[in-house]
Design an enzyme around this catalytic site. Structure first.
Site, PDB file in Angstrom:
ATOM      1  N   ASP A  30       0.819  -1.212   0.000  1.00  0.00           N
ATOM      2  CA  ASP A  30       0.000   0.000   0.000  1.00  0.00           C
ATOM      3  C   ASP A  30       0.847   1.255   0.000  1.00  0.00           C
ATOM      4  O   ASP A  30       2.045   1.229   0.297  1.00  0.00           O
ATOM      5  CB  ASP A  30      -0.947   0.000   1.200  1.00  0.00           C
ATOM      6  CG  ASP A  30      -0.211  -0.017   2.539  1.00  0.00           C
ATOM      7  OD1 ASP A  30       0.770  -0.761   2.662  1.00  0.00           O
ATOM      8  OD2 ASP A  30      -0.621   0.712   3.460  1.00  0.00           O
ATOM      9  N   GLU A  90       0.080  -1.331   5.584  1.00  0.00           N
ATOM     10  CA  GLU A  90       1.159  -0.917   6.489  1.00  0.00           C
ATOM     11  C   GLU A  90       1.002   0.532   6.912  1.00  0.00           C
ATOM     12  O   GLU A  90       1.201   0.877   8.077  1.00  0.00           O
ATOM     13  CB  GLU A  90       2.510  -1.123   5.789  1.00  0.00           C
ATOM     14  CG  GLU A  90       3.718  -0.913   6.689  1.00  0.00           C
ATOM     15  CD  GLU A  90       4.264   0.511   6.709  1.00  0.00           C
ATOM     16  OE1 GLU A  90       5.170   0.786   7.502  1.00  0.00           O
ATOM     17  OE2 GLU A  90       3.762   1.350   5.918  1.00  0.00           O
TER      18      GLU A  90
END
Length: 483
Positions: free
Chosen positions: A79, A146
């Site tokens: 991400d 994350e």
């Protein structure tokens, strides 16, 4: 498919980086990138696991002569932080990142680039796809979400990991090897609001604070850059005219130092000239104070409309919270020079119909200091009748002396460059602490190419540094049978 990076080397790394840049992958929107990585592994006939959290684990057997080496886990996250300039038309839910090259740097067009941590994904893909590299058995672990709390790594079943050495590719400064990082959590203060009608003899104005540099709430928190939410609280406190407050909105990610904030206020029509004069004085003060860190700071005032305003009590509480919620560096390490020990960032302020939310990212390498920040925020929330919540967060990654992996990485770096790498810790959060908690006897280190202004629309990545780190990682893997 674009081909902006087609002439760059290492060609496979930049090929894959451009491919994943076409896939929207903001935190929480990772199904497509996770499926893409799963298909990539299957197309190479590699073993792949995609778990319920969308984490991806891909295994590649050791090459000849490396069968008895400890396994290596190459690790990054899929991400990215989605930030854009206000005047940029970009939908992070569906639009690809538009890449451009300026000299040695890769930028996006008015948005975050996603090199944090897309370059780790691209490097790992290139290693998996290459047939001419020597290496131990490999596991490529690409985690989800994350940037919004490390929930992918937190939910990962650690029993699926077989390697001993974790090479995290989520750091942003060539020549530095990270061996420790801060733990962190997100805190939320929710203030219920009540309203009153607007006096018809009063005029509504929009006050916009913009032009700030922003930055990563961990790595850049010590650079004394203006936080737009906190600074707007100060502006309201200094406004110098009697006003009603309609709403306040600033920032979009609690792990990015906010660059913009706007408020709506309503004032007596006879006070318009005074308001504008006072705003000009406040802008002059702030531009002087932040002349070295946020030279582009500006305050824009324009007429708008409002059909209701916050009650006087709510207005006072909002201004109090903006000014007094802990923000910025809270303590410095006495053991490691220039290392921030604990900090917090008021990253998002958002007005909804019945409440105003204040979201912060809290970090510390000492768990009790992180708790102290949360405790102080909760005391303040209780004082104004707001609700306080915080996530469980993620643990700090504590330094381990005499790490064999550190020895290997230092030795290879010295042979490759003729220089010693800097062994250091970082105030930003990495997933190493979470992963090590799930494994027995594993070791970790973090490295990466030079990136700049991450978590901002000015994020950029050094092409030559990617080349250097690629060569370094390849040589580290090849050296594993020598120790």
């Amino acid at each position: 498919m674009t081909n902006v990076l087609g002439n760059l080397n290492p060609s496979l790394v930049f090929k894959y980086f451009e491919e994943i840049s076409q896939i929207p992958r903001g935190s929480g929107n990772e199904q497509e990138i996770s499926d893409f990585l799963c298909k990539f592994a299957k197309d190479l006939n590699l073993e792949v696991i995609q778990d319920e959290h969308l984490n991806i684990l891909i295994r590649k057997p050791a090459t000849e002569g490396y069968e008895n080496c400890p396994g290596v886990i190459l690790q990054g996250h899929m991400d990215m932080v989605c930030e854009k300039n206000k005047d940029v038309d970009h939908d992070f839910e569906k639009d690809p990142i538009e890449l451009r090259i300026v000299d040695d740097m890769i930028y996006a067009n008015g948005t975050t680039l996603g090199a944090d941590d897309g370059i780790a994904v691209a490097m790992s893909m290139a290693i998996l796809a290459s047939n001419d590299l020597a290496h131990p058995s490999l596991e490529v672990l690409i985690t989800s979400n994350e940037e919004a709390g490390m929930t992918g790594a937190n939910g990962l079943d650690g029993s699926i990991l077989k390697g001993k050495y974790i090479i995290n590719l989520d750091s942003e400064e060539e020549g530095y090897l990270l061996v420790s990082c801060a733990g962190g959590n997100r805190s939320y203060v929710t203030l219920p609001v009540t309203y009153k009608p607007v006096d018809k003899n009063r005029q509504a104005f929009l006050i916009e604070l913009k032009g700030l540099l922003g930055g990563h709430s961990g790595q850049d928190i010590n650079k004394q850059r203006a936080n737009s939410n906190v600074t707007m609280g100060r502006i309201l406190n200094l406004l110098g005219v009697e006003f009603d407050l309609v709403e306040v909105n600033g920032g979009s990610k609690n792990n990015a130092i906010p660059r913009e904030c706007e408020v709506k206020v309503v004032i007596d029509k006879n006070e318009v000239d005074t308001l504008k004069a006072n705003i000009s004085k406040i802008e002059e003060i702030l531009k002087h104070e932040f002349r070295s860190t946020d030279a582009g700071l500006k305050i824009v005032v324009s007429e708008t409309t409002a059909d209701k305003v916050l009650s006087d009590d709510c207005k006072s509480k909002v201004i109090l919270l903006l000014n007094l919620i802990p923000n910025g560096v809270q303590s410095m390490s006495m053991d490691i020079e220039d290392l921030v020990e604990s900090s917090t960032n008021l990253g998002v302020v958002k007005t909804l119909e019945d409440k105003i939310m204040f979201e912060s990212a809290v970090r510390s390498s000492v768990a009790t200091l992180r708790q102290n920040i949360n405790d102080k925020t909760e005391l303040l929330a209780n004082y104004v009748g707001a609700k306080f919540e915080n996530t469980d967060g993620y643990p700090a990654w504590e330094y381990v002396k005499d790490s064999k992996l550190e020895h290997i990485c230092v030795d290879v770096y010295e042979k490759l460059t003729g220089k010693k790498p800097v062994i250091t810790a970082i105030h930003a959060g990495l997933e190493c602490g979470l992963l090590l908690d799930k494994m027995n006897g594993a070791e970790a280190i973090s490295m990466g190419p030079n990136m700049f202004e991450v978590h901002t629309p000015n994020e950029h990545l050094s092409i030559s540094s990617v080349q250097n780190i690629w060569e370094y990682v390849v040589k580290v893997l090849a050296a594993m049978n020598q120790y």
